[in-house]
Structure formats: C-alpha cells, structure tokens
Write a protein that holds these residues in place. Structure first.
Motif, short mmCIF file in Angstrom:
data_model
loop_
_atom_site.label_atom_id
_atom_site.label_comp_id
_atom_site.label_asym_id
_atom_site.label_seq_id
_atom_site.Cartn_x
_atom_site.Cartn_y
_atom_site.Cartn_z
N GLU A 99 -40.80 6.15 22.57
CA GLU A 99 -39.60 5.69 23.26
C GLU A 99 -38.86 4.82 22.26
O GLU A 99 -39.38 3.81 21.82
CB GLU A 99 -40.07 4.86 24.48
CG GLU A 99 -39.02 4.50 25.44
CD GLU A 99 -39.61 3.87 26.71
OE1 GLU A 99 -40.85 3.76 26.83
OE2 GLU A 99 -38.81 3.50 27.56
N ILE A 151 -45.40 9.93 28.02
CA ILE A 151 -44.36 9.45 27.11
C ILE A 151 -45.06 9.00 25.85
O ILE A 151 -45.85 8.05 25.85
CB ILE A 151 -43.57 8.28 27.72
CG1 ILE A 151 -42.84 8.73 28.99
CG2 ILE A 151 -42.57 7.72 26.70
CD1 ILE A 151 -42.13 7.60 29.74
N VAL A 169 -30.48 7.72 28.94
CA VAL A 169 -31.80 8.02 28.39
C VAL A 169 -31.92 9.53 28.22
O VAL A 169 -31.71 10.28 29.17
CB VAL A 169 -32.91 7.49 29.32
CG1 VAL A 169 -34.28 7.94 28.83
CG2 VAL A 169 -32.86 5.97 29.41
N VAL A 190 -32.29 15.48 30.26
CA VAL A 190 -33.24 16.30 29.51
C VAL A 190 -32.41 17.27 28.69
O VAL A 190 -31.64 18.07 29.25
CB VAL A 190 -34.18 17.09 30.44
CG1 VAL A 190 -35.16 17.93 29.61
CG2 VAL A 190 -34.93 16.16 31.38
N MET A 238 -41.62 13.20 25.27
CA MET A 238 -42.79 13.51 26.11
C MET A 238 -43.60 14.64 25.49
O MET A 238 -43.05 15.58 24.91
CB MET A 238 -42.37 13.94 27.51
CG MET A 238 -41.82 12.79 28.35
SD MET A 238 -41.43 13.31 30.05
CE MET A 238 -43.09 13.48 30.74
N LEU A 241 -36.68 9.30 25.08
CA LEU A 241 -38.09 9.35 25.50
C LEU A 241 -38.63 10.67 25.00
O LEU A 241 -38.09 11.72 25.33
CB LEU A 241 -38.22 9.36 27.03
CG LEU A 241 -37.85 8.16 27.86
CD1 LEU A 241 -38.29 8.39 29.30
CD2 LEU A 241 -38.50 6.92 27.31
N CYS A 272 -38.00 14.28 36.14
CA CYS A 272 -36.66 14.20 36.75
C CYS A 272 -36.73 14.46 38.24
O CYS A 272 -36.13 13.74 39.04
CB CYS A 272 -35.73 15.26 36.15
SG CYS A 272 -34.97 14.76 34.64
N ILE A 323 -30.05 10.07 33.11
CA ILE A 323 -31.28 10.56 32.48
C ILE A 323 -31.01 12.02 32.17
O ILE A 323 -30.71 12.81 33.08
CB ILE A 323 -32.50 10.42 33.42
CG1 ILE A 323 -32.72 8.94 33.78
CG2 ILE A 323 -33.74 11.02 32.76
CD1 ILE A 323 -33.87 8.71 34.77
N LYS A 350 -41.03 17.19 31.57
CA LYS A 350 -39.70 16.60 31.64
C LYS A 350 -39.03 16.87 32.98
O LYS A 350 -38.49 15.97 33.62
CB LYS A 350 -38.82 17.14 30.49
CG LYS A 350 -39.44 16.97 29.11
CD LYS A 350 -38.56 17.54 28.00
CE LYS A 350 -38.25 19.01 28.10
NZ LYS A 350 -39.43 19.89 27.91
N ASP A 380 -30.87 18.01 34.01
CA ASP A 380 -32.05 18.67 33.46
C ASP A 380 -31.62 19.92 32.68
O ASP A 380 -31.33 20.95 33.26
CB ASP A 380 -33.01 19.05 34.59
CG ASP A 380 -34.35 19.57 34.05
OD1 ASP A 380 -34.51 19.64 32.81
OD2 ASP A 380 -35.22 19.91 34.87
N THR A 423 -41.63 3.51 32.62
CA THR A 423 -40.39 3.24 31.89
C THR A 423 -39.38 2.62 32.84
O THR A 423 -39.52 2.72 34.06
CB THR A 423 -39.82 4.50 31.20
OG1 THR A 423 -38.85 4.09 30.22
CG2 THR A 423 -39.16 5.44 32.18
N VAL A 469 -34.36 12.62 27.45
CA VAL A 469 -35.78 12.99 27.47
C VAL A 469 -35.93 14.29 26.70
O VAL A 469 -35.26 15.29 27.01
CB VAL A 469 -36.27 13.19 28.92
CG1 VAL A 469 -37.76 13.52 28.93
CG2 VAL A 469 -35.99 11.94 29.77
#
Ligand code: ADP
Ligand code: MG
Length: 262
Positions: free
Chosen positions: A239, A236, A52, A214, A231, A229, A66, A212, A62, A183, A44, A54
C-alpha cells in the motif's frame, strides 16, 4: 485508527497520502468461497476525497473487496464501516447504503429497456424521492458533464461502450454518492474509448470524489491516485503512493506483477 497491526512487513507507510476524515474503514476482513480464502485479513482506511487504485493479478480478490464494500458480498469476519456506520444487513438501511456507495462495473450494466435519461433519473426518483422534474434537470446536467447529453433519448444499446460507461458514471453520480467504486471500468472497452472514460474519472478525482478504482490503467493511477493497494492471493501486499509503488515496489510479488504489465 490504525491499520498497521496486521500489516505484512512489505506494506509501506501511507501516512503522507492520507487526507480528510476516514470514510471507509475496513478492519480484519476475511472472506471464503467454500475452501477458497478470497480475502485475508484486509485492513485499510479510505479517507474522504481520496482516490485509491486497487491492482493485482486476476483472482486476487479485488472485485470481491469492492463488492463487499457495497455489501453485494457478505464477509465472514471483520468489519466494514462507511461514515462511521457498519454496513447494514438488509432492508431500508441497505438500500440507503447502496445509494450512498455508487458502483460502476466492467460490463456496462445499464437498464437495457430504459432510455439513457431514464437510467439516470430512476434511482434518485425511486430511492431518494426526488421529483421527476428535478431528477431530469440533474440528469441532464450530469449527462452533459460526461459528454453524452445528446444521447439522452436513446436506448443504451444504441451507444458505444465508452458512452455507456460514461452514462453508468452519470447514473452513479445522480445519487449524490459519498463514494464511488469502479471495478475495471475500462477493461471491456475498445482501446479508442478507454481515454474518454478515464478522463471523466480523472475529472471526478480532481473534484474531490472519493473513489476506489480497480484498474490496470497505470496512467490513471499515476495521474489520479493518492494511493495504490496491491493485492495478491486475497491479501493487501503493498500500500503506497503511486510514484513510490511503480518506481520502487517492495515485494517480490509486486515486482513480478509490474514486470508483466508495464
Ligand atoms: P479479482 O477481481 O481480483 O480478479 P475476484 O474477487 O473476482 O478476483 O475473485 C477472487 C477469487 O474468488 C477468485 O479465485 C474467484 O474465482 C473466486 N470467486 C469470486 N466470486 C466467486 C463466487 N461467487 N463463488 C466462488 N468463487 C468466487
Ligand atoms: Mg475482478
């Protein structure tokens, strides 16, 4: 740069939501923990200014993804590059990478024996060589921005979880990061504190910070994410832009996951 070669058929196009130059380029990344295949051919690109989100079931990889971007985890194969530079192995280059890529974890991992202000000034002084006076000035501005300026002299344990997490975000920002990884930043918070942290994150997104994130906070994803995204089992699976993902998930796995959390 293409990410389509190894994409599962279920992955939907994200061309429309791409903007800016590529900042994080992840290609063919695989990772095992012993026999467990935790990242499977991850490809990605995160562009500058992009947010983004996740999402995916627990154990889907995930956090490992990260952590790999910050090189808190090594990868078995593939490449991760930030700003065109492959992740360094060690030494000063790795310290610089960690300064450029902020990370906020689920557990508020502030330095327990330092004041709130010191938590925010320490990194810039030690890693960036910023003078104390300048570090304090910037930290004070950042603490004000996340709404905890009045807590600067306290120890982290004297703050609520939401306040601590906002300090953690300020601490990341103090390094002038190119990117911030978050995260599950609100997962350990009492419900009434979740929004005060999400509001800060939405503000950052609006200012163009590359992130990014999560999170299972779908409100945040809808409001702030350029792309979701999804997962499962280390891969993935989908998306897509948030609206598209939430209203019209393509894969059975995503449909099943969304039916459980929405
Ligand atoms: P998620 O964040 O999506 O819940 P993780 O990336 O934390 O998933 O974990 C992916 C898988 O890897 C899980 O099965 C987890 O138990 C396993 N795992 C994570 N960290 C380690 C580790 N240090 N050693 C062994 N297995 C791990
Ligand atoms: Mg996790």
């Amino acid at each position: 740069m293409t990410t389509s070669d190894a994409s599962p058929a279920a992955r939907t196009s994200n061309i429309n939501v791409r903007r800016g130059e590529p900042l994080v380029v992840i290609e063919h990344v695989d990772k095992h923990f012993g026999d467990l295949h935790v990242l499977r051919d991850i490809n990605t690109v995160v562009n500058r200014g992009e947010v983004v989100v996740v999402i995916g079931p627990s154990g889907s990889g995930k956090s490992t993804l990260c952590r790999a971007v910050n090189r808190l985890e090594t990868i078995d194969s593939g490449t991760i590059a930030i700003d065109g530079v492959p992740l360094p192995e060690e030494g000063r280059a790795l310290a610089k990478l960690r300064a450029d890529v902020g990370m906020v974890f689920q557990s508020f991992n502030l330095f327990a024996h330092k004041t709130v202000l010191e938590n925010v000034t320490l990194g810039p002084m030690r890693v960036r060589g910023v003078k104390k006076k300048d570090a304090v000035k910037k930290a004070t501005e950042l603490l004000d921005r996340v709404g905890v300026a009045d807590q600067a002299a306290k120890m982290p344990s004297q703050l609520s979880g939401g306040q601590q997490q906002r300090v953690a975000i300020a601490r990341s920002l103090a390094m002038n990061p190119k990117l911030i990884l978050l995260d599950e930043p609100t997962s350990a918070l009492d419900p009434e504190m979740i929004n005060e942290v999400l509001d800060v994150m939405v503000g950052l997104a609006q200012e163009g910070m590359t992130m990014i994130v999560v999170t299972h906070e779908m409100g945040f994803a809808r409001k702030a994410a350029d792309r979701v995204l999804f997962m499962a089992d280390g891969a993935i699976v989908e998306e897509a832009a948030p609206e598209q993902f939430f209203t019209n998930p393509q894969s059975e796995r995503a449909k099943d996951f969304l039916s459980k959390i929405l």
